[in-house]
Design an enzyme around this catalytic site. Sequence first.
Site, short mmCIF file in Angstrom:
data_model
loop_
_atom_site.label_atom_id
_atom_site.label_comp_id
_atom_site.label_asym_id
_atom_site.label_seq_id
_atom_site.Cartn_x
_atom_site.Cartn_y
_atom_site.Cartn_z
CD GLU A 319 -64.76 -17.43 2.12
OE1 GLU A 319 -64.20 -17.68 1.03
OE2 GLU A 319 -65.99 -17.29 2.24
NE ARG A 539 -76.71 -10.70 6.07
CZ ARG A 539 -75.94 -11.19 5.11
NH1 ARG A 539 -76.15 -12.41 4.68
NH2 ARG A 539 -74.98 -10.47 4.57
CE LYS A 549 -66.07 -11.28 5.27
NZ LYS A 549 -65.27 -12.50 5.52
#
Length: 836
Positions: A319, A539, A549
């Site tokens: 994103e 992760r 983020k």
Amino acid sequence: PTPRTLSPNPHTSRSQPFPARRRLNPSTRTDTHSTPEPAPAAEMVDGEKDPAPLRLETLLALGLDQRTAENALVNSKVTANLAAVLAEAGITGCDKSVGNLLYAVATKYPNNALVHRPALISYIVSTKIKNPAQLDAALSFLTNTGPESLDIGKFEEACGVGVVVSIEEIQSTVAEVLKENMEAILEQRYHINVGGLCGQVRKRHPWGDAKATKEEIEKKLAEILGPKTEADNVKPVKKKKEKPAKVEEKKVAVATAAPPSEEELNPYTIFPQPAENNKVHTEIFFSDGNIWRAHNTKEILEKHLKATGGKVMTRFPPEPNGYLHIGHAKAMFIDFGLAKERNGHCYLRFDDTNPEAEKKEYIDHIQEIVKWMGWEPYKVTYTSDYFQALYEHAVELIRKGLAYVDHQTAEQIKEYREKKMNSPWRDRPIEESLQLFEDMRRGLIAEGAATLRMKQDMQNDNKNMSDLIAYRIKFTPHPHAGDKWCIYPSYDYAHCMVDSLENITHSLCTLEFDIRRPSYYWLLVALGLYQPHVWEYSRLNISHTMMSKRKLNRLVTEKWVDGWDDPRLLTLAGLRRRGVSANAINSFIRGIGITRSDNSLIRVDRLEYHIREELNKTASRTMVVLHPLKVVITNLEDGKVIDLDGKKWPDAPADEASSYYKVPFSKIIYIEKTDFRVKDSKDYYGLAPGKSALLRYAFPIKCTEVIYGDNPDDIVEIRAEYDPSKTSKPKGVLHWVAQPAPGVDPLKVEIRLFEKLFLSENPAELEDWLGDLNPHSKEVVKDAYAVPSLATAVLGDKFQFERLGYFAVDTDSTPEKLVFNRTVTLRDSYGKAGPK
């Protein structure tokens, strides 16, 4: 001739591509599901009569041991499957070998081939399939065949039906195998791997009796070796398995390390081929007991393979709302790496469904950093490229009765989800939702006044099936699509559909998306679209840093750090600015692996180890003094400068001039302040009054006098004599810098020393995580001294400043003054202590 097929499930309807199956909840009797029927891309469970509940006595009558039976009874899924298997078998008790095979069918049977299960069961009950090896072969064959017609001849051949292996054949083959392994047997005696010997026999007689084989091997070993000795009874110490990266980096002797597995050598072997993407992807459980078993039909898969040419197609879908961090490096390694390893393609797809958070700055950065990391996208695409197709599918979803326009606020939606309550607008007429959705598209409804929601299952325990939002109204221009749209799709709606539209073969994401699998496949099933193979990996979490983020954005915007590329951050831009190479990052990622392990915290030392390993081979050596202490060489003539050679590399060939740099030695030199003490000690190898130390690449010097300033702690300079003959042999070796000419100061440079950004190993767990910031994470040394040859350094150059660490030229450098960032220290705690 037309192949004979196994008998179909009597409950299968011709109008369905899958057989009807029993619900997992025996108490549910509803024959219909509140959600309208989807496109025929998944199996649905109907309301046929459920078998009677199983009892412990029933399972024990199958020959199951007590623990297995008890464990089965507490697992509703296993219990339901086992009850169905026994009903299809038509038995209440049987031989232990048959019972164990039936239990294996209940727990392992492929859902995409349920039409053939009754026939397989008949083979087991009639003992045509009588051992686990035959059953495993049968299950593999049926998995690859799915619901299609099945050639009985090929099936029986694959499963070894009718093949009889006599005890004489087993005995003969055992004798051959033992003879071939005699050297190892005599050396290892009873520590020999019997399982490995059994495996060698099994390769020659796959359908032979495994128990008889093992007994024969043990019998023959006893004859060969005789009674066990005391040494035979001592349990051997297992050799610790080393990861291949560690073997390469530390050059551990091959004899002491276990050979790396195929998966360790090639981590991508865990992924299936595109042509295998006809198997069940996931089971979608509904609150009323129904199940959708999502997978591609033969027709959908063939269409997909024709479009892709059978190639692997992956995507890296960031994103564009911030800079990429090292966790994205792992995603790139998996997405781009799999495509490269299989000679396929990987899209760089910007997940740009939220116009309020996205900037062109981030888009440009991501494209640039992907290239820097060594990856070449097949195509650069945007989710917004598919806005029209996504909109049209949303209309289709409404027409199917699988989506509706809702007027609940965000708070109301949250409350209703928690209470598992349907929205008051859930059952509004289809035509009404179609008109309202059109009004949303045309900008006739205010922001927040309406959303489009998928009609999934509000009573589901998985909140990701609680009628997720598909579209929101936002009167915000889009950075890529412009002002055409005022409704924007959600991630949950768009992600899976764009994966399908781009013919992605492997949709790879981190483990927190595991619970979204049902909603991912629900939408593709509902629309009859191609379904990629979804796989989640752990992760990447690294100590003493922040990977969120949102929190990284706060650190940047509130100026706790000096931008997204601050060298203290583990953003890829920050790591690059600090002097870390893409090769070192990818080596680190490969070393930690890509499997579905837990999200354990990786110590930052492990990353530093890989950085240090590469820089040790690529960074040339030079000398810099951070905190200069003036030393006057009293027995060197005034104005005299001796040019010495410093080695750029430890093993530099003596006959190659390019392997050396010039180091001037003059009357005034500078050493580190910490390399001088007034009080000497046995364990100290620096300079002290009356003590000698060796100047790197130069001469031994001996301190003869100390010049103090206004107080006893203020040492202005020291005076020393050098030994031009080099006859003295002091233990200490110091780095140093000299005046290049009389009265001319050495080259001044700025040095930035970085430490861990956070004091705690896992600051993400802290409520006051900003309070954990390390106040000493950055130290700036304005006036360090360097050797003259460093004046030609440019951006991208990396050095080992001897005794200080590895350093790289920073972007703030100017022709007037160079700035260096410390990339990593020389100390290697990871290499000494091992993985942490």
